[in-house]
Design a protein around this motif. Structure first.
Motif, PDB file in Angstrom:
ATOM      1  N   MET A   1       0.841  -1.170   0.000  1.00  0.00           N
ATOM      2  CA  MET A   1       0.000   0.000   0.000  1.00  0.00           C
ATOM      3  C   MET A   1       0.892   1.241   0.000  1.00  0.00           C
ATOM      4  SD  MET A   1      -2.982   1.004   2.677  1.00  0.00           S
ATOM      5  CE  MET A   1      -2.109   1.786   4.001  1.00  0.00           C
ATOM      6  N   SER A   2       0.763   2.072  -1.010  1.00  0.00           N
ATOM      7  CA  SER A   2       1.562   3.294  -1.078  1.00  0.00           C
ATOM      8  C   SER A   2       0.864   4.411  -0.311  1.00  0.00           C
ATOM      9  CB  SER A   2       1.784   3.695  -2.534  1.00  0.00           C
ATOM     10  OG  SER A   2       0.548   4.021  -3.126  1.00  0.00           O
ATOM     11  N   LYS A   3       1.658   5.326   0.175  1.00  0.00           N
ATOM     12  CA  LYS A   3       1.131   6.429   0.982  1.00  0.00           C
ATOM     13  C   LYS A   3       0.896   7.647   0.103  1.00  0.00           C
ATOM     14  CE  LYS A   3       3.161   4.914   5.286  1.00  0.00           C
ATOM     15  NZ  LYS A   3       3.927   5.300   6.453  1.00  0.00           N
ATOM     16  N   LEU A   4       0.021   8.512   0.574  1.00  0.00           N
ATOM     17  CA  LEU A   4      -0.271   9.749  -0.137  1.00  0.00           C
ATOM     18  C   LEU A   4       0.956  10.648  -0.140  1.00  0.00           C
ATOM     19  CD1 LEU A   4      -3.792  10.516   1.348  1.00  0.00           C
ATOM     20  CD2 LEU A   4      -3.290   9.654  -0.932  1.00  0.00           C
ATOM     21  N   PRO A   5       1.091  11.517  -1.148  1.00  0.00           N
ATOM     22  CA  PRO A   5       2.216  12.448  -1.165  1.00  0.00           C
ATOM     23  C   PRO A   5       2.248  13.302   0.101  1.00  0.00           C
ATOM     24  CG  PRO A   5       1.052  12.472  -3.264  1.00  0.00           C
ATOM     25  CD  PRO A   5       0.239  11.633  -2.328  1.00  0.00           C
ATOM     26  N   GLY A   6       3.413  13.422   0.679  1.00  0.00           N
ATOM     27  CA  GLY A   6       3.578  14.181   1.911  1.00  0.00           C
ATOM     28  C   GLY A   6       3.486  13.320   3.159  1.00  0.00           C
ATOM     29  N   TYR A   7       3.059  12.063   3.021  1.00  0.00           N
ATOM     30  CA  TYR A   7       2.911  11.171   4.163  1.00  0.00           C
ATOM     31  C   TYR A   7       3.889   9.988   4.092  1.00  0.00           C
ATOM     32  CZ  TYR A   7      -1.334  13.578   5.521  1.00  0.00           C
ATOM     33  OH  TYR A   7      -2.225  14.524   5.933  1.00  0.00           O
ATOM     34  N   GLU A   8       4.931  10.096   3.300  1.00  0.00           N
ATOM     35  CA  GLU A   8       5.881   8.998   3.137  1.00  0.00           C
ATOM     36  C   GLU A   8       6.657   8.708   4.418  1.00  0.00           C
ATOM     37  OE1 GLU A   8       6.008  11.746   1.114  1.00  0.00           O
ATOM     38  OE2 GLU A   8       5.171  10.976  -0.752  1.00  0.00           O
ATOM     39  N   ASN A   9       6.931   9.733   5.217  1.00  0.00           N
ATOM     40  CA  ASN A   9       7.727   9.579   6.432  1.00  0.00           C
ATOM     41  C   ASN A   9       6.860   9.504   7.683  1.00  0.00           C
ATOM     42  OD1 ASN A   9      10.190   9.633   5.069  1.00  0.00           O
ATOM     43  ND2 ASN A   9      10.169  11.855   5.003  1.00  0.00           N
ATOM     44  N   THR A  10       5.664   8.959   7.557  1.00  0.00           N
ATOM     45  CA  THR A  10       4.761   8.872   8.692  1.00  0.00           C
ATOM     46  C   THR A  10       4.344   7.429   8.958  1.00  0.00           C
ATOM     47  OG1 THR A  10       2.812   9.229   7.300  1.00  0.00           O
ATOM     48  CG2 THR A  10       3.822  11.180   8.302  1.00  0.00           C
ATOM     49  N   VAL A  11       3.911   7.184  10.189  1.00  0.00           N
ATOM     50  CA  VAL A  11       3.365   5.886  10.585  1.00  0.00           C
ATOM     51  C   VAL A  11       2.096   6.125  11.392  1.00  0.00           C
ATOM     52  CG1 VAL A  11       5.538   4.605  10.576  1.00  0.00           C
ATOM     53  CG2 VAL A  11       4.858   5.828  12.615  1.00  0.00           C
ATOM     54  N   VAL A  12       1.252   5.104  11.451  1.00  0.00           N
ATOM     55  CA  VAL A  12       0.009   5.194  12.203  1.00  0.00           C
ATOM     56  C   VAL A  12       0.238   4.621  13.590  1.00  0.00           C
ATOM     57  CG1 VAL A  12      -2.394   4.445  12.287  1.00  0.00           C
ATOM     58  CG2 VAL A  12      -1.343   5.005  10.094  1.00  0.00           C
ATOM     59  N   CYS A  13      -0.224   5.320  14.596  1.00  0.00           N
ATOM     60  CA  CYS A  13      -0.079   4.888  15.986  1.00  0.00           C
ATOM     61  C   CYS A  13      -0.901   3.621  16.213  1.00  0.00           C
ATOM     62  CB  CYS A  13      -0.561   6.003  16.914  1.00  0.00           C
ATOM     63  SG  CYS A  13      -0.628   5.535  18.651  1.00  0.00           S
ATOM     64  N   PRO A  14      -0.324   2.602  16.851  1.00  0.00           N
ATOM     65  CA  PRO A  14      -1.079   1.375  17.113  1.00  0.00           C
ATOM     66  C   PRO A  14      -2.128   1.540  18.219  1.00  0.00           C
ATOM     67  CG  PRO A  14       1.113   1.222  18.036  1.00  0.00           C
ATOM     68  CD  PRO A  14       1.064   2.501  17.265  1.00  0.00           C
ATOM     69  N   TYR A  15      -2.024   2.566  19.028  1.00  0.00           N
ATOM     70  CA  TYR A  15      -2.987   2.802  20.094  1.00  0.00           C
ATOM     71  C   TYR A  15      -4.208   3.584  19.617  1.00  0.00           C
ATOM     72  CZ  TYR A  15       0.649   1.198  23.245  1.00  0.00           C
ATOM     73  OH  TYR A  15       1.596   0.435  23.881  1.00  0.00           O
ATOM     74  N   ASN A  16      -4.010   4.496  18.672  1.00  0.00           N
ATOM     75  CA  ASN A  16      -5.099   5.312  18.157  1.00  0.00           C
ATOM     76  C   ASN A  16      -4.843   5.533  16.669  1.00  0.00           C
ATOM     77  OD1 ASN A  16      -6.965   7.283  17.461  1.00  0.00           O
ATOM     78  ND2 ASN A  16      -6.675   8.450  19.345  1.00  0.00           N
ATOM     79  N   LYS A  17      -5.660   4.929  15.829  1.00  0.00           N
ATOM     80  CA  LYS A  17      -5.462   4.979  14.376  1.00  0.00           C
ATOM     81  C   LYS A  17      -5.599   6.389  13.801  1.00  0.00           C
ATOM     82  CE  LYS A  17      -4.977   0.539  14.297  1.00  0.00           C
ATOM     83  NZ  LYS A  17      -3.660   0.017  14.450  1.00  0.00           N
ATOM     84  N   CYS A  18      -6.149   7.309  14.572  1.00  0.00           N
ATOM     85  CA  CYS A  18      -6.267   8.697  14.114  1.00  0.00           C
ATOM     86  C   CYS A  18      -4.945   9.455  14.252  1.00  0.00           C
ATOM     87  CB  CYS A  18      -7.348   9.424  14.893  1.00  0.00           C
ATOM     88  SG  CYS A  18      -8.993   8.779  14.612  1.00  0.00           S
ATOM     89  N   ILE A  20      -1.382  10.108  13.258  1.00  0.00           N
ATOM     90  CA  ILE A  20      -0.416   9.881  12.178  1.00  0.00           C
ATOM     91  C   ILE A  20       0.833  10.642  12.582  1.00  0.00           C
ATOM     92  CG2 ILE A  20       0.093  10.181   9.747  1.00  0.00           C
ATOM     93  CD1 ILE A  20      -2.927  10.003   9.250  1.00  0.00           C
ATOM     94  N   ILE A  21       1.912   9.889  12.812  1.00  0.00           N
ATOM     95  CA  ILE A  21       3.111  10.436  13.447  1.00  0.00           C
ATOM     96  C   ILE A  21       4.308  10.335  12.494  1.00  0.00           C
ATOM     97  CG2 ILE A  21       4.586  10.252  15.495  1.00  0.00           C
ATOM     98  CD1 ILE A  21       1.607  10.761  16.079  1.00  0.00           C
ATOM     99  N   LEU A  22       5.199  11.316  12.560  1.00  0.00           N
ATOM    100  CA  LEU A  22       6.459  11.225  11.819  1.00  0.00           C
ATOM    101  C   LEU A  22       7.282  10.059  12.374  1.00  0.00           C
ATOM    102  CD1 LEU A  22       7.527  14.969  11.641  1.00  0.00           C
ATOM    103  CD2 LEU A  22       6.796  13.531   9.732  1.00  0.00           C
ATOM    104  N   LYS A  23       7.961   9.348  11.500  1.00  0.00           N
ATOM    105  CA  LYS A  23       8.784   8.208  11.932  1.00  0.00           C
ATOM    106  C   LYS A  23       9.823   8.630  12.959  1.00  0.00           C
ATOM    107  CE  LYS A  23       8.373   5.435   7.761  1.00  0.00           C
ATOM    108  NZ  LYS A  23       9.089   4.840   6.626  1.00  0.00           N
ATOM    109  N   SER A  24      10.338   9.826  12.828  1.00  0.00           N
ATOM    110  CA  SER A  24      11.366  10.295  13.755  1.00  0.00           C
ATOM    111  C   SER A  24      10.814  10.577  15.151  1.00  0.00           C
ATOM    112  CB  SER A  24      12.039  11.547  13.199  1.00  0.00           C
ATOM    113  OG  SER A  24      11.088  12.584  13.051  1.00  0.00           O
ATOM    114  N   ARG A  25       9.490  10.683  15.314  1.00  0.00           N
ATOM    115  CA  ARG A  25       8.873  10.998  16.596  1.00  0.00           C
ATOM    116  C   ARG A  25       8.074   9.841  17.196  1.00  0.00           C
ATOM    117  NH1 ARG A  25      10.330  14.582  19.510  1.00  0.00           N
ATOM    118  NH2 ARG A  25       8.254  14.897  20.315  1.00  0.00           N
ATOM    119  N   ILE A  26       8.067   8.679  16.536  1.00  0.00           N
ATOM    120  CA  ILE A  26       7.177   7.603  16.957  1.00  0.00           C
ATOM    121  C   ILE A  26       7.540   7.038  18.328  1.00  0.00           C
ATOM    122  CG2 ILE A  26       8.405   5.776  15.709  1.00  0.00           C
ATOM    123  CD1 ILE A  26       4.586   6.068  16.225  1.00  0.00           C
TER     124      ILE A  26
END
Length: 110
Positions: A1-18, A20-26
């Motif tokens: 699954m590819s991510k939308l432009p601008g969201y390549e460096n993000t991940v979804v929090c496993p505790y709250n799917k709403c 969306i966090i930068l990989k560097s801050r996860i």
């Protein structure tokens, strides 16, 4: 699954799917979010501490974990030298070039 432009460096929090966090801050976010959701019990991947999942998904996650390749590469490092192909690289020679200095021979007197 590819991510939308601008969201390549993000991940979804496993505790709250709403969330969306930068990989560097996860890592920081996971600590805070785990405190806010004590009712959600997640296990930590042994290959990457930022991977959290329910206990029932442990085997499937560890079989498909993208970080497992790095772990396996470290664990089973194979020499790229053509004369030693297929065997683990190990060095048995002493790498120290110079003997340690002998401090008893100093003629300096402080």
């Amino acid at each position: 699954m590819s991510k939308l432009p601008g969201y390549e460096n993000t991940v979804v929090c496993p505790y709250n799917k709403c969330h969306i966090i930068l990989k560097s801050r996860i890592q920081t976010h996971l600590i805070k979010c785990a405190k806010q959701h004590p009712e959600i019990v997640l296990e930590t991947c042994r290959f990457d501490v930022t991977h959290k999942f329910p206990a029932a998904e442990r085997n499937s996650h560890e079989a498909e974990c993208p970080s497992r390749e790095n772990f396996d590469r470290y664990l089973y490092s194979v020499s790229t030298n053509n004369t030693n192909t297929g065997t683990a690289s190990q060095s048995t020679t002493n790498t120290r070039r110079n003997p340690p200095p002998n401090y008893d021979d100093d003629d300096e007197d402080w």
